[in-house]
Design an enzyme around this catalytic site. Structure first.
Site, PDB file in Angstrom:
ATOM      1  N   CYS A 142       0.923  -1.191  -0.053  1.00  0.00           N
ATOM      2  CA  CYS A 142       0.192  -0.083   0.050  1.00  0.00           C
ATOM      3  C   CYS A 142       1.067   1.268  -0.228  1.00  0.00           C
ATOM      4  O   CYS A 142       1.621   1.392  -0.945  1.00  0.00           O
ATOM      5  CB  CYS A 142      -0.925   0.101   1.343  1.00  0.00           C
ATOM      6  SG  CYS A 142      -2.166   1.214   1.128  1.00  0.00           S
ATOM      7  N   LYS A 163     -12.324   7.547  -4.019  1.00  0.00           N
ATOM      8  CA  LYS A 163     -11.393   6.718  -3.388  1.00  0.00           C
ATOM      9  C   LYS A 163     -11.924   5.054  -4.033  1.00  0.00           C
ATOM     10  O   LYS A 163     -13.175   4.716  -4.259  1.00  0.00           O
ATOM     11  CB  LYS A 163     -11.843   6.512  -1.842  1.00  0.00           C
ATOM     12  CG  LYS A 163     -11.178   5.685  -1.199  1.00  0.00           C
ATOM     13  CD  LYS A 163     -11.599   5.573   0.293  1.00  0.00           C
ATOM     14  CE  LYS A 163     -10.972   4.562   1.328  1.00  0.00           C
ATOM     15  NZ  LYS A 163     -11.344   5.000   2.713  1.00  0.00           N
ATOM     16  N   SER A 192      -8.328  -0.162  -0.786  1.00  0.00           N
ATOM     17  CA  SER A 192      -8.666   0.973   0.103  1.00  0.00           C
ATOM     18  C   SER A 192      -7.694   2.003  -0.254  1.00  0.00           C
ATOM     19  O   SER A 192      -6.500   2.026   0.536  1.00  0.00           O
ATOM     20  CB  SER A 192      -8.983   0.594   1.418  1.00  0.00           C
ATOM     21  OG  SER A 192      -9.017   1.776   2.354  1.00  0.00           O
ATOM     22  N   HIS A 233      -4.638  -4.840  -0.298  1.00  0.00           N
ATOM     23  CA  HIS A 233      -4.569  -5.501   0.950  1.00  0.00           C
ATOM     24  C   HIS A 233      -5.054  -6.954   1.164  1.00  0.00           C
ATOM     25  O   HIS A 233      -5.955  -7.068   1.796  1.00  0.00           O
ATOM     26  CB  HIS A 233      -5.353  -4.470   1.794  1.00  0.00           C
ATOM     27  CG  HIS A 233      -4.613  -3.083   2.133  1.00  0.00           C
ATOM     28  ND1 HIS A 233      -3.842  -3.036   3.015  1.00  0.00           N
ATOM     29  CD2 HIS A 233      -5.195  -1.804   1.632  1.00  0.00           C
ATOM     30  CE1 HIS A 233      -3.486  -1.722   2.936  1.00  0.00           C
ATOM     31  NE2 HIS A 233      -4.011  -1.065   2.232  1.00  0.00           N
ATOM     32  N   GLU A 235      -3.987  -8.916   2.863  1.00  0.00           N
ATOM     33  CA  GLU A 235      -3.722  -9.167   4.479  1.00  0.00           C
ATOM     34  C   GLU A 235      -4.842  -8.848   5.150  1.00  0.00           C
ATOM     35  O   GLU A 235      -5.111  -9.398   6.563  1.00  0.00           O
ATOM     36  CB  GLU A 235      -2.685  -8.541   5.146  1.00  0.00           C
ATOM     37  CG  GLU A 235      -2.485  -6.974   5.596  1.00  0.00           C
ATOM     38  CD  GLU A 235      -2.580  -5.960   4.229  1.00  0.00           C
ATOM     39  OE1 GLU A 235      -2.720  -4.980   4.620  1.00  0.00           O
ATOM     40  OE2 GLU A 235      -2.606  -6.449   3.132  1.00  0.00           O
ATOM     41  N   ARG A 247     -16.185   3.750  10.465  1.00  0.00           N
ATOM     42  CA  ARG A 247     -15.438   4.893  10.751  1.00  0.00           C
ATOM     43  C   ARG A 247     -15.731   6.202  10.242  1.00  0.00           C
ATOM     44  O   ARG A 247     -15.751   7.244  10.797  1.00  0.00           O
ATOM     45  CB  ARG A 247     -13.696   4.527  11.125  1.00  0.00           C
ATOM     46  CG  ARG A 247     -12.883   5.573  11.576  1.00  0.00           C
ATOM     47  CD  ARG A 247     -11.425   5.359  11.298  1.00  0.00           C
ATOM     48  NE  ARG A 247     -11.456   5.482   9.554  1.00  0.00           N
ATOM     49  CZ  ARG A 247     -10.541   5.104   8.767  1.00  0.00           C
ATOM     50  NH1 ARG A 247      -9.360   4.633   9.604  1.00  0.00           N
ATOM     51  NH2 ARG A 247     -10.586   5.252   7.721  1.00  0.00           N
TER      52      ARG A 247
END
Length: 304
Positions: A142, A163, A192, A233, A235, A247
């Site tokens: 990332c 995004k 992301s 990502h 992971e 959030r």
């Protein structure tokens, strides 16, 4: 074989509950083999969650791995206590004389800050250069991948119109890559990020391994710098994107629902994990490639 991590690291219980074999230091010392030495430079604010995500994947390999958790020397974490960091982490200054078979640099939530304005950029540059002499093979993820591509290749990034957020189908460009053995042709990968890499600034010495025509390159091979750059990502766990979405909503941000995450778009439902097998494959392949090529004598790492 198991993964060796600090005896009291909170991630240990989670991993053991999931059936990952974790070895304590006493038993590891009795085994007459050289474990692979892997370093994890954790730049994420939630250190414990990120540790668990990566140790889960590293610990699933058939080789014994000794994991060292590393942090930036001068940076003060706002989300993790200094006692925790002092107990389980080493600063880069403490490990800079060591040699590692593999080294992972995570993402960081600083996408909108120019690289040179990041408070720890000077140390990041030193770390990236250090990987060329003290690490057999590196994985940049990332923001870490964006930083390495910028530093090593002069690659430029730009802010996307919106995004890229969700789980997207990608194309495996080179299925013969040793890092992609066993991958399906079109894996689903969590994404992301606000930024993408300008393809026109990617040099000929970089190889696109996984791609998405709409949201950008996902993985690049960098043989010259003995590294791979993964801009997304794999992971992540089931809740990573969902928690990020919640959030943002609580913060009043106009963040769209993550694409292809919630069943039938129901944000109250448990997200489906459709990338777990590829995450394990990537890390098993990466560690296997390191095992096949790293010098037995760690002192020889970086000399070739």
């Amino acid at each position: 074989m198991p993964i060796r991590i600090p005896d009291n690291l909170p991630a240990r219980k989670t991993l053991e509950d999931e059936g990952v074999y974790v070895m304590d230091s006493t038993r590891a010392a009795r085994q007459d083999i050289r474990p692979l030495s892997i370093g994890l430079l954790n730049l994420m604010p939630n250190k414990e969650r990120t540790e668990t995500q990566f140790t889960r994947l590293i610990g699933s390999t058939p080789l014994q791995v000794e994991l060292t958790l590393v942090r930036i020397t001068e940076h003060q974490s706002k989300h993790t206590s200094e006692d925790y960091l002092n107990t389980f982490y080493k600063t880069w200054e403490q490990v800079r004389e060591q040699k590692f078979d593999g080294f992972i640099v995570t993402g960081a939530p600083i996408a909108n800050i120019p690289f040179e304005e990041v408070r720890y950029w000077k140390e990041m540059v030193e770390i990236m250069d250090w990987t060329q002499t003290n690490v057999h093979h590196s994985m940049f993820i990332c923001w870490g991948a964006q930083a390495a591509l910028h530093h090593f290749h002069g690659a430029q990034r730009y802010r996307m119109a919106e995004k890229a957020f969700g789980v997207f189908r990608h194309l495996v460009v080179n299925p013969r890559s040793p890092f992609l053995r066993g991958f399906s042709d079109s894996p689903m990968i969590p994404v992301s990020r606000y930024n993408d890499i300008d393809r026109t600034t990617l040099g000929a010495d970089l190889e696109v391994l996984i791609d998405n025509a709409e949201i950008g390159v996902s993985m690049l091979g960098d043989q010259k710098h003995h590294a791979v750059h993964f801009l997304n990502h794999l992971e992540y766990d089931n809740r990573s994107l969902a928690d990020e979405y919640e959030r943002d909503v609580k913060a009043g941000l106009d963040t769209p629902q993550p694409t292809n995450l919630f069943p039938n778009g129901d944000t109250s439902a448990t997200p489906e994990n459709r990338w777990r097998s590829h995450a394990h494959l990537l890390f098993q392949n990466w560690i296997n490639e390191i095992y096949q090529t790293t010098p037995y004598d760690k002192a020889e790492i970086g000399k070739a």
